[in-house]
Scaffold this motif. Structure first.
Motif, PDB file in Angstrom:
ATOM      1  N   UNK A 173      64.908  -4.815  80.445  1.00  0.00           N
ATOM      2  CA  UNK A 173      64.630  -3.535  81.101  1.00  0.00           C
ATOM      3  C   UNK A 173      65.698  -3.308  82.165  1.00  0.00           C
ATOM      4  N   UNK A 174      66.001  -2.029  82.385  1.00  0.00           N
ATOM      5  CA  UNK A 174      66.992  -1.714  83.420  1.00  0.00           C
ATOM      6  C   UNK A 174      66.500  -2.125  84.800  1.00  0.00           C
ATOM      7  N   UNK A 175      65.204  -1.925  85.041  1.00  0.00           N
ATOM      8  CA  UNK A 175      64.641  -2.256  86.352  1.00  0.00           C
ATOM      9  C   UNK A 175      63.503  -3.263  86.173  1.00  0.00           C
ATOM     10  N   UNK A 176      63.744  -4.482  86.618  1.00  0.00           N
ATOM     11  CA  UNK A 176      62.748  -5.538  86.571  1.00  0.00           C
ATOM     12  C   UNK A 176      62.498  -6.037  87.991  1.00  0.00           C
ATOM     13  N   UNK A 177      61.486  -6.888  88.123  1.00  0.00           N
ATOM     14  CA  UNK A 177      61.270  -7.566  89.397  1.00  0.00           C
ATOM     15  C   UNK A 177      62.367  -8.615  89.598  1.00  0.00           C
ATOM     16  N   UNK A 178      62.728  -8.897  90.862  1.00  0.00           N
ATOM     17  CA  UNK A 178      62.195  -8.309  92.088  1.00  0.00           C
ATOM     18  C   UNK A 178      63.022  -7.110  92.542  1.00  0.00           C
ATOM     19  N   UNK A 179      62.432  -6.267  93.369  1.00  0.00           N
ATOM     20  CA  UNK A 179      63.239  -5.279  94.076  1.00  0.00           C
ATOM     21  C   UNK A 179      64.123  -6.011  95.079  1.00  0.00           C
ATOM     22  N   UNK A 180      65.344  -5.492  95.275  1.00  0.00           N
ATOM     23  CA  UNK A 180      66.332  -6.137  96.140  1.00  0.00           C
ATOM     24  C   UNK A 180      66.810  -5.162  97.223  1.00  0.00           C
ATOM     25  N   UNK A 181      66.038  -4.997  98.303  1.00  0.00           N
ATOM     26  CA  UNK A 181      66.458  -4.089  99.375  1.00  0.00           C
ATOM     27  C   UNK A 181      67.740  -4.567 100.055  1.00  0.00           C
ATOM     28  N   UNK A 182      68.447  -3.633 100.637  1.00  0.00           N
ATOM     29  CA  UNK A 182      69.662  -3.941 101.396  1.00  0.00           C
ATOM     30  C   UNK A 182      69.367  -4.084 102.883  1.00  0.00           C
ATOM     31  N   UNK A 183      68.133  -4.378 103.202  1.00  0.00           N
ATOM     32  CA  UNK A 183      67.680  -4.644 104.557  1.00  0.00           C
ATOM     33  C   UNK A 183      66.551  -5.657 104.448  1.00  0.00           C
ATOM     34  N   UNK A 184      66.197  -6.292 105.551  1.00  0.00           N
ATOM     35  CA  UNK A 184      65.080  -7.234 105.478  1.00  0.00           C
ATOM     36  C   UNK A 184      65.125  -8.301 106.546  1.00  0.00           C
ATOM     37  N   UNK A 185      64.217  -9.263 106.422  1.00  0.00           N
ATOM     38  CA  UNK A 185      64.122 -10.370 107.372  1.00  0.00           C
ATOM     39  C   UNK A 185      64.287 -11.679 106.631  1.00  0.00           C
ATOM     40  N   UNK A 186      65.009 -12.583 107.252  1.00  0.00           N
ATOM     41  CA  UNK A 186      65.249 -13.888 106.636  1.00  0.00           C
ATOM     42  C   UNK A 186      63.930 -14.597 106.328  1.00  0.00           C
ATOM     43  N   UNK A 187      63.904 -15.288 105.191  1.00  0.00           N
ATOM     44  CA  UNK A 187      62.737 -16.088 104.847  1.00  0.00           C
ATOM     45  C   UNK A 187      61.558 -15.305 104.305  1.00  0.00           C
ATOM     46  N   UNK A 188      61.732 -14.002 104.102  1.00  0.00           N
ATOM     47  CA  UNK A 188      60.647 -13.176 103.587  1.00  0.00           C
ATOM     48  C   UNK A 188      60.904 -12.792 102.122  1.00  0.00           C
ATOM     49  N   UNK A 189      59.848 -12.518 101.398  1.00  0.00           N
ATOM     50  CA  UNK A 189      59.974 -12.035 100.036  1.00  0.00           C
ATOM     51  C   UNK A 189      59.978 -13.147  99.006  1.00  0.00           C
ATOM     52  N   UNK A 190      60.163 -12.761  97.759  1.00  0.00           N
ATOM     53  CA  UNK A 190      60.100 -13.706  96.652  1.00  0.00           C
ATOM     54  C   UNK A 190      61.248 -14.708  96.713  1.00  0.00           C
ATOM     55  N   UNK A 191      60.935 -15.942  96.285  1.00  0.00           N
ATOM     56  CA  UNK A 191      61.927 -17.019  96.324  1.00  0.00           C
ATOM     57  C   UNK A 191      62.792 -16.980  95.068  1.00  0.00           C
ATOM     58  N   UNK A 192      64.075 -17.267  95.246  1.00  0.00           N
ATOM     59  CA  UNK A 192      65.009 -17.279  94.135  1.00  0.00           C
ATOM     60  C   UNK A 192      64.956 -18.621  93.404  1.00  0.00           C
ATOM     61  N   UNK A 193      65.017 -18.529  92.075  1.00  0.00           N
ATOM     62  CA  UNK A 193      64.983 -19.731  91.240  1.00  0.00           C
ATOM     63  C   UNK A 193      66.083 -19.636  90.182  1.00  0.00           C
ATOM     64  N   UNK A 194      66.384 -20.776  89.565  1.00  0.00           N
ATOM     65  CA  UNK A 194      67.386 -20.843  88.503  1.00  0.00           C
ATOM     66  C   UNK A 194      67.049 -19.846  87.390  1.00  0.00           C
ATOM     67  N   UNK A 195      68.081 -19.139  86.901  1.00  0.00           N
ATOM     68  CA  UNK A 195      67.902 -18.226  85.783  1.00  0.00           C
ATOM     69  C   UNK A 195      67.536 -16.805  86.148  1.00  0.00           C
ATOM     70  N   UNK A 196      67.395 -16.502  87.434  1.00  0.00           N
ATOM     71  CA  UNK A 196      67.155 -15.116  87.837  1.00  0.00           C
ATOM     72  C   UNK A 196      68.434 -14.300  87.680  1.00  0.00           C
ATOM     73  N   UNK A 197      68.281 -13.035  87.288  1.00  0.00           N
ATOM     74  CA  UNK A 197      69.407 -12.098  87.204  1.00  0.00           C
ATOM     75  C   UNK A 197      69.012 -10.820  87.927  1.00  0.00           C
TER      76      UNK A 197
END
Length: 269
Positions: A173-197
């Protein structure tokens, strides 16, 4: 839900991303005063189809064209038209392609002839902020780490970081999870794992971060009508680190730009 990709799927996605990269490289030679965005759109559609892919944006959510073409104060989602580009304009070209079931999606903001020094700086800082963000896309970090890095870097230069429009996961899909804002706070949001694109895509305004949507349902402009810049790469996590699937190499070659800005994100780095 985040959809993790296998190494084989990442290589298929790289092919789609590179089709977009080559499309943007072809267009780089065509962006000049007097050329219409509709003409560039037709070139892109023909090129993508010749590469054995289909335009990723055409018909997506009922979008009418192959490219999102957003000049000057337009942030994103501009619709190609017959109006010619003018000396001193800038134009964000956002392009997508789908091949073998997977999407590629990235963007570059071009100068049309000679542009103002303050506008060139906006382009330079926005592109640099893209790589600042990509460095944070690695195993163990979180979505907020990327957004914080981009926002912190960009706002130091006095620019406005768009809030309502964000990067995204990418795949079948063109738009999948996660959303990737260009602003934010360190340590917040979904954690990155191997194989994410994901597609990371800073959208930066010379003035206010505020935007408005036009009656066509697509075009987004800055609220103060000052210029906006937009750069986007497709990135996978491979061996715990960010690896570019897309490249600006073809654009750089076309424009005679010498840079090593992508080297640290290559497979052999």
């Amino acid at each position: 839900m985040i959809k993790i990709k296998t190494r084989e799927e990442i290589e298929i996605m790289r092919e789609s991303a590179l089709i977009v990269s080559r499309t943007l490289g072809m267009l780089a030679k065509e962006v000049k005063p007097g050329v219409s965005t509709l003409y560039l759109d037709k070139l892109a559609e023909d090129f993508i189809r010749a590469e054995g892919a289909i335009p990723g944006f055409l018909g997506l959510y009922d979008f009418p064209n192959t490219l999102c073409m957003s000049p000057n104060s337009q942030v994103v989602h501009g619709i190609p038209n017959k109006e010619p580009l003018k000396e001193g304009d800038i134009i964000s070209i956002d392009c997508g392609a789908k091949k073998n079931g997977f999407y590629g999606d990235h963007a570059y903001t071009f100068a049309v002839g000679e542009i103002k020094a303050e506008t060139q700086k906006l382009l330079d800082i926005t592109k640099e902020s893209l790589y600042v963000g990509i460095r944070e896309f690695k195993v163990g970090n979180r979505v907020g780490d990327v957004g914080f890095a981009i926002q912190n870097f960009t706002e130091k230069h006095g620019y406005g970081v768009v809030r309502e429009l964000v990067g995204h996961g990418l795949g079948k899909e063109m738009h999948e999870d996660p959303e990737m804002p260009n602003y934010g706070r360190r340590g917040r949001g979904k954690k990155f794992v191997e194989g994410m694109v994901v597609a990371i895509e800073p959208m930066t305004n010379l003035g206010t971060h505020k935007i408005r949507q036009h009656n066509d349902g697509w075009t987004i402009t800055t609220l103060d009508n000052k210029p906006s810049a937009h750069f986007e790469h497709d990135v996978a996590i491979v061996n715990g680190k960010p690896e570019l699937l897309s490249t600006f190499k073809y654009i750089n070659d076309a424009l005679g730009i010498e840079t090593n800005e992508e080297d640290e994100f290559r497979a052999n780095s």
